[in-house]
Design a protein around this motif. Sequence first.
Motif, short mmCIF file in Angstrom:
data_model
loop_
_atom_site.label_atom_id
_atom_site.label_comp_id
_atom_site.label_asym_id
_atom_site.label_seq_id
_atom_site.Cartn_x
_atom_site.Cartn_y
_atom_site.Cartn_z
N ILE A 106 0.99 -1.51 0.39
CA ILE A 106 0.33 -0.17 0.20
C ILE A 106 0.56 1.28 0.00
O ILE A 106 1.64 1.53 0.55
CB ILE A 106 -0.81 -0.09 1.28
CG1 ILE A 106 -1.81 -1.04 1.58
CG2 ILE A 106 -1.91 1.38 1.11
CD1 ILE A 106 -2.22 -1.62 2.49
N VAL A 107 0.90 1.86 -0.97
CA VAL A 107 1.38 3.56 -0.89
C VAL A 107 0.37 4.82 0.11
O VAL A 107 -0.99 4.50 -0.77
CB VAL A 107 1.62 4.07 -2.34
CG1 VAL A 107 2.29 5.41 -2.24
CG2 VAL A 107 2.92 3.08 -2.84
N LYS A 108 0.46 5.45 0.87
CA LYS A 108 0.03 6.36 1.03
C LYS A 108 0.24 7.62 0.72
O LYS A 108 1.03 7.98 -0.04
CB LYS A 108 0.19 6.45 2.90
CG LYS A 108 -0.44 5.10 3.77
CD LYS A 108 -0.63 5.48 5.03
CE LYS A 108 -1.96 6.25 4.76
NZ LYS A 108 -2.64 6.27 6.71
N GLY A 109 -1.14 8.48 0.32
CA GLY A 109 -0.35 9.32 0.63
C GLY A 109 0.90 10.40 0.68
O GLY A 109 1.28 11.55 -0.50
N THR A 110 0.98 10.49 1.15
CA THR A 110 2.11 10.69 1.94
C THR A 110 3.86 10.33 1.51
O THR A 110 4.83 10.93 2.08
CB THR A 110 2.40 10.64 3.63
OG1 THR A 110 2.64 8.91 4.06
CG2 THR A 110 1.31 11.57 4.14
N GLY A 111 3.40 9.19 0.50
CA GLY A 111 4.33 8.76 0.05
C GLY A 111 4.73 7.34 1.01
O GLY A 111 5.91 6.53 0.58
N THR A 112 4.64 7.55 2.01
CA THR A 112 5.04 6.24 2.69
C THR A 112 4.50 5.01 2.54
O THR A 112 3.57 4.47 1.53
CB THR A 112 4.73 5.57 4.42
OG1 THR A 112 3.26 5.98 3.96
CG2 THR A 112 5.62 7.25 4.87
N VAL A 113 5.17 3.57 2.25
CA VAL A 113 5.00 2.60 1.77
C VAL A 113 4.56 1.39 3.03
O VAL A 113 5.10 1.44 3.50
CB VAL A 113 5.98 2.04 0.67
CG1 VAL A 113 5.37 0.79 0.23
CG2 VAL A 113 6.25 2.53 -0.12
N TRP A 114 3.25 0.99 3.09
CA TRP A 114 2.94 -0.45 4.17
C TRP A 114 2.78 -1.77 3.93
O TRP A 114 2.41 -2.00 2.01
CB TRP A 114 1.75 0.78 4.44
CG TRP A 114 1.76 1.72 5.35
CD1 TRP A 114 2.24 3.01 4.60
CD2 TRP A 114 1.73 2.41 6.71
NE1 TRP A 114 2.44 4.15 5.52
CE2 TRP A 114 2.41 3.82 6.65
CE3 TRP A 114 2.07 0.78 8.18
CZ2 TRP A 114 2.26 4.00 8.18
CZ3 TRP A 114 2.20 1.61 8.87
CH2 TRP A 114 2.31 3.60 9.34
#
Length: 142
Positions: A106-114
């Motif tokens: 998952i990529v969040k809108g903040t650019g972090t990857v989960w």
Amino acid sequence: VAAGYYHTMILKNDGSLWAVGNNNYGQLGDGTTTDRTTPVQIMTGVLAVAAGEKHTMILKTDGILWATGLNSSGQLGDGTTTDRSSPVQVMTGVSAIAAGYAHTVIVKGTGTVWATGSNASGQLGDRTTINRTTPVQIYIPD
């Protein structure tokens, strides 16, 4: 479109999501475990879809991530290992998704990857080989 092991997810230009194929774990997301030979509508307002082996991740236009199907390794990311035949909400603020065999990225809108799910080979990127039932942030070195 997104193709899983024996199921197909079809995203139309109007944002409606349709599903067809094998549904033994609820991966089509229609509230049943009935196989479908004709596409059935699942949701509207969909931006993107990703199909794993027997699970499906659905990103709606509002940035909310939904999941359905097999959850034996926590690949749905809902904090359980319970299979789901109807989509369950997983996370908000999402901008992109990908589904593997039994894990989800998952990529969040903040650019972090989960990531969540099977981690036997370290595919979640969290520096462990522990399966996760909720998304964990991937460690990306500078």
